[in-house]
Scaffold this motif. Structure first.
Motif, PDB file in Angstrom:
ATOM      1  N   ARG A 184      51.934  18.573  70.178  1.00 13.38           N
ATOM      2  CA  ARG A 184      51.315  17.336  71.579  1.00 13.38           C
ATOM      3  C   ARG A 184      52.863  16.796  71.723  1.00 13.38           C
ATOM      4  O   ARG A 184      52.096  15.840  71.819  1.00 13.38           O
ATOM      5  CB  ARG A 184      50.122  16.840  70.163  1.00 13.38           C
ATOM      6  CG  ARG A 184      49.270  17.589  69.851  1.00 13.38           C
ATOM      7  CD  ARG A 184      48.442  17.000  68.386  1.00 13.38           C
ATOM      8  NE  ARG A 184      47.323  16.853  70.391  1.00 13.38           N
ATOM      9  CZ  ARG A 184      45.855  16.702  69.926  1.00 13.38           C
ATOM     10  NH1 ARG A 184      45.661  18.044  69.422  1.00 13.38           N
ATOM     11  NH2 ARG A 184      45.389  16.498  71.453  1.00 13.38           N
ATOM     12  N   PRO A 185      53.450  17.659  72.434  1.00 16.45           N
ATOM     13  CA  PRO A 185      54.568  16.594  73.938  1.00 16.45           C
ATOM     14  C   PRO A 185      54.080  15.495  74.521  1.00 16.45           C
ATOM     15  O   PRO A 185      53.071  15.907  75.458  1.00 16.45           O
ATOM     16  CB  PRO A 185      55.285  17.429  74.417  1.00 16.45           C
ATOM     17  CG  PRO A 185      54.323  18.683  74.603  1.00 16.45           C
ATOM     18  CD  PRO A 185      52.786  18.648  73.512  1.00 16.45           C
ATOM     19  N   VAL A 186      54.379  13.905  74.207  1.00 17.12           N
ATOM     20  CA  VAL A 186      54.469  13.047  75.656  1.00 17.12           C
ATOM     21  C   VAL A 186      55.847  13.066  76.138  1.00 17.12           C
ATOM     22  O   VAL A 186      56.635  13.060  75.432  1.00 17.12           O
ATOM     23  CB  VAL A 186      53.934  12.110  74.609  1.00 17.12           C
ATOM     24  CG1 VAL A 186      53.814  10.783  75.809  1.00 17.12           C
ATOM     25  CG2 VAL A 186      52.674  12.206  74.265  1.00 17.12           C
ATOM     26  N   MET A 187      55.326  13.429  77.437  1.00 18.47           N
ATOM     27  CA  MET A 187      56.295  13.555  78.202  1.00 18.47           C
ATOM     28  C   MET A 187      57.545  12.710  79.357  1.00 18.47           C
ATOM     29  O   MET A 187      55.720  12.368  80.051  1.00 18.47           O
ATOM     30  CB  MET A 187      56.646  15.569  78.938  1.00 18.47           C
ATOM     31  CG  MET A 187      56.267  16.163  77.812  1.00 18.47           C
ATOM     32  SD  MET A 187      56.412  17.579  78.145  1.00 18.47           S
ATOM     33  CE  MET A 187      54.366  18.017  78.461  1.00 18.47           C
ATOM     34  N   GLU A 188      57.837  11.961  79.443  1.00 24.58           N
ATOM     35  CA  GLU A 188      58.270  11.177  80.102  1.00 24.58           C
ATOM     36  C   GLU A 188      58.799  11.757  81.059  1.00 24.58           C
ATOM     37  O   GLU A 188      59.529  12.454  81.517  1.00 24.58           O
ATOM     38  CB  GLU A 188      58.935  10.042  79.717  1.00 24.58           C
ATOM     39  CG  GLU A 188      59.354   9.017  80.735  1.00 24.58           C
ATOM     40  CD  GLU A 188      59.882   7.604  79.895  1.00 24.58           C
ATOM     41  OE1 GLU A 188      59.827   6.791  79.155  1.00 24.58           O
ATOM     42  OE2 GLU A 188      61.117   7.654  80.560  1.00 24.58           O
ATOM     43  N   PRO A 215      47.195  20.479  75.436  1.00 21.25           N
ATOM     44  CA  PRO A 215      46.553  19.281  74.722  1.00 21.25           C
ATOM     45  C   PRO A 215      48.407  17.884  75.104  1.00 21.25           C
ATOM     46  O   PRO A 215      49.474  17.840  74.337  1.00 21.25           O
ATOM     47  CB  PRO A 215      46.816  19.585  73.145  1.00 21.25           C
ATOM     48  CG  PRO A 215      47.807  20.440  72.299  1.00 21.25           C
ATOM     49  CD  PRO A 215      47.280  21.402  74.174  1.00 21.25           C
ATOM     50  N   ILE A 216      48.653  17.802  76.470  1.00 19.94           N
ATOM     51  CA  ILE A 216      50.002  17.237  76.315  1.00 19.94           C
ATOM     52  C   ILE A 216      49.261  15.962  77.233  1.00 19.94           C
ATOM     53  O   ILE A 216      48.596  16.132  77.829  1.00 19.94           O
ATOM     54  CB  ILE A 216      50.753  17.504  77.230  1.00 19.94           C
ATOM     55  CG1 ILE A 216      50.154  17.879  79.193  1.00 19.94           C
ATOM     56  CG2 ILE A 216      51.104  19.434  77.128  1.00 19.94           C
ATOM     57  CD1 ILE A 216      50.751  18.786  80.051  1.00 19.94           C
ATOM     58  N   VAL A 217      50.508  15.069  77.224  1.00 20.26           N
ATOM     59  CA  VAL A 217      50.351  13.669  78.245  1.00 20.26           C
ATOM     60  C   VAL A 217      51.424  13.879  79.118  1.00 20.26           C
ATOM     61  O   VAL A 217      52.908  14.314  78.492  1.00 20.26           O
ATOM     62  CB  VAL A 217      50.487  12.316  76.949  1.00 20.26           C
ATOM     63  CG1 VAL A 217      50.348  10.726  78.239  1.00 20.26           C
ATOM     64  CG2 VAL A 217      49.275  12.393  75.971  1.00 20.26           C
TER      65      VAL A 217
END
Lengths: 330, 359
Positions: free
Chosen positions: A76-80, A112-114
């Protein structure tokens, strides 16, 4: 109640979600050892290490696509994006891959990513670094899009975004990172944590004469405008903060318009196809008999972002412009 | 002039990975080659009869690449490819009926009629598509490798791409990330010589071959001959082992050839290359014929057994076409399924706020 800056609130959300789920990880340019270009992720690499908080090269199509691919396997990566403006170079990965792989696979896959980062103009960095892509992103079914205005909303929405099983595009604001707001400590909350569901708007100020629908920094603009309207003109404006663009809380908008009978949509998008355009279309259809005046929009003035500081200041919606437009219909 | 297929020696038959093949497994490999070939020939027939929409990018001529690579997959190995994806799909074991029905746009299709020819997926078989944008799948493949490593699983990803994809930025970004983060991935260029109608020489700048670009990323590389199933298996096996055991990526370039146009809609398929060139490949380099000839020579098959396998593939593909013909089209209400996971699952999140904006 403690005060927390918008960036601190986001950091708390990341820290709590990293602790909750070992599949959650942060990645992006300078998010780890540099502590974040805007210090949103400060201290998290020191605490969580290389695996959970990871620097990437300047390679947006590459690392966003890599995160999308990893999410298909349950990471579930949260990528900036250091600036959301850089979405342009990762567009195929964001739209065609994250946004459409579920549909094209007949529902076999979900992502399921942000993807998060600042999405605002007004900081004199020129047109390439000043995009507000929420209206563009919200065009695409499959995408979710969230734009918090306060530290409280930023924390609660980020936690919901990370837990969501669809791709969530989370748009922050460099001009808000340092703003402080009341954010309860988890011990003060009944459920023990702050999670704000996507798709629920928030009435930031109640009023009876006029509805201002807004999101992101335009919420602050509208709160100031509402104060001026009340103090100087005796007009009571209700400020509806969308918080989430897609899914969208239409009921809160319609209920407010049915109460005030007047609507101005204020956002920092360019006017053509802005979020306000969509809301205007919905309100004229569903609240036609409730309206006492045409729906107006206040947007960023329709040209690429101007560099020169005093000029860029007036390119975005200001409280004065909102007040002036309000006086046209009240 | 190359040797005719019947006398063409198969190299690497003595490689451990090939020598260990049982008779049954060798027959299964031949069966896989025939099933792909016949499925596509029969899909072409129905395409030309107007039963399908859009594009049909056929893999005929390239079958040994997908079959060879997929035959090496273990439990934690994953693959992803571009739009010429039927071969990989059948090789991983996707149901022929569902594959054919997808081409017909039927609800019984593998993507419920939502993806079409270019968008086959089978996550339960570690097959992640089926992607329409040239090289767009390579970062996803890199992510599959990243996911394996993140989860501590011993396995590898194979990301397939065509020779026309090597000039896309996303591919180069993928190579860099894979080498930088030491990801267990094998990038496989299926070089059929043409990026649509533009030959390799007219589309790419390269020193000796396309795979040599790996040098720029400090990555190992190798060229393989895709007409020889055993050579594919031997070379890819080594690359996969290296990826699984050492977390080292590799770039392979497998030479191959497509007999049909870029897609069936390729009006110029005999303008950018000659008919003689196509016929020469079919006569001298056909991967199905070469492997069949080898199996006849080594006694795995006799003519009757080979014919029976091929005939069964024809029968299966025709039956798939009948299945597809008889299946129903999707219902208009299905337009809104499979857009959001949360909506499909009827979760609280999926029922909060408006997700669709049709009125």
């Amino acid at each position: 109640m403690r005060r927390l800056s918008y960036r601190q609130a986001l950091r708390e959300a990341f820290d709590e979600e990293l602790a909750r789920d070992p599949m959650v990880m942060l990645m992006g340019e300078e998010v780890a050892q540099y502590n974040g270009a805007y210090k949103v992720t400060e201290g998290l690499w020191t605490k969580w290490g290389d695996k959970r908080v990871m620097d990437t090269p300047i390679s947006e199509a590459g690392f966003i696509g890599m995160g999308v691919g990893a999410s298909m396997l349950g990471v579930r990566p949260v990528m900036e994006l250091m600036f959301w403006s850089f979405y342009t170079v990762a567009w195929d990965q964001i739209i065609n891959n994250a946004g459409m792989v579920r549909y094209m696979s007949g529902g076999l896959i979900n992502c399921p990513i942000v993807i998060r980062g600042p999405a605002n103009s007004g900081t004199n960095v020129g047109a390439t670094h000043s995009h507000t892509p929420e209206s563009v992103i919200a065009q695409f079914p499959g995408m979710k899009c969230v734009v918090p205005a306060t530290a409280y909303d930023a924390k609660g929405l980020m936690k919901a975004a990370i837990r969501d099983n669809d791709p969530v595009m989370f748009m922050e604001n460099t001009l808000l990172y340092g703003e402080e707001w009341d954010v309860p400590d988890n011990s003060e909350l009944p459920g023990g944590e702050l999670v704000i569901p996507l798709g629920v708007a928030d009435i930031k100020r109640e009023g009876s004469d006029l509805t201002l629908v807004c999101h992101g920094r335009a919420v602050l603009t509208c709160l100031k405008a509402a104060e001026i309207l009340q103090n100087e003109h005796g007009i009571s404006a209700e400020v509806v903060d969308l918080r989430s663009i897609r899914p969208l809380d239409e009921e809160t908008i319609f209920n407010s318009v049915r109460k005030t009978h007047r609507l101005i949509c204020v956002d920092e998008n360019k006017p053509f196809g802005s979020i306000g355009s969509q809301i205007a279309a919905m309100v004229q259809q569903h609240c036609f008999d409730d309206l006492d005046a045409p729906v107006l929009r206040v947007n960023s003035l329709d040209a690429p972002a101007f560099y020169s500081p005093p000029i860029e200041k007036i390119q975005n919606p200001t409280p004065e412009v909102v007040v002036a437009r309000a006086l046209e219909i009240c | 002039m190359s040797a005719p297929i019947t006398s063409k020696p198969v190299k690497h038959a003595d490689a451990a990975i090939n020598k260990s093949l049982s008779v049954e497994k060798k027959r299964a490999l031949y069966r896989d080659l025939c099933r792909i070939r016949r499925f596509e020939q029969i899909s072409l027939k129905y395409y030309n009869a107007g039963k399908m929409g859009g594009f049909l990018h056929l893999y005929i001529g390239q079958e040994a690449v997908a079959v060879g690579c997929v035959s090496l997959m273990g439990e934690n190995d994953h693959i992803i490819t571009a739009y010429r994806d039927h071969g990989h799909a059948l090789a991983v074991g996707m149901d022929m009926n569902a594959c054919m029905a997808e081409l017909f746009g039927k609800r019984t299709g593998c993507s419920k009629g939502k993806g079409g020819s270019m968008h086959y997926f089978a996550p339960d078989k570690n097959y992640w598509g089926g992607h329409g944008i040239v090289a767009g799948q390579t970062p996803l493949g890199t992510g599959l490798a990243f996911g394996l490593k993140y989860k501590g699983l011993k396995g590898a990803a194979m990301a397939f791409l065509g020779d026309g994809a090597v000039n896309q930025g996303s591919f180069h970004e993928s190579l860099n990330l894979a080498a930088l983060f030491e990801l267990p991935i094998v990038f496989i260029i299926e070089n059929n010589g043409y990026s649509m109608g533009t030959s390799q020489k007219r589309s790419s700048a390269y020193p000796s071959c396309l795979a040599e670009r790996a040098v720029g990323y400090g990555m190992a590389w190798k060229q393989l001959n895709g007409e020889d199933l055993y050579e594919v298996r031997a070379g890819v096996h080594d690359a996969l082992e290296r990826a699984r055991n050492e977390h080292k990526p590799m770039l392979l370039e497998i030479s191959t050839y497509r007999y049909q146009g870029h897609s069936v809609a390729d009006a110029n398929k005999f303008k950018y290359r000659t008919k003689e060139e196509v016929e020469r490949y079919e006569r001298e380099h056909d991967p199905v014929g070469i492997f069949k000839a080898h199996l006849l020579r080594d006694g795995t098959l006799d003519e009757a057994a080979a014919t029976a396998i091929d005939q069964a593939a024809i029968t299966e593909a025709e039956a798939a076409a009948q299945f597809a013909t008889q299946s129903a089209f999707p219902e208009p209400a299905e337009i809104f399924d499979d857009v959001y996971w949360e909506v499909d699952q009827k979760t609280e999140s999926g029922q909060t706020g408006r997700h669709f904006f049709n009125d």
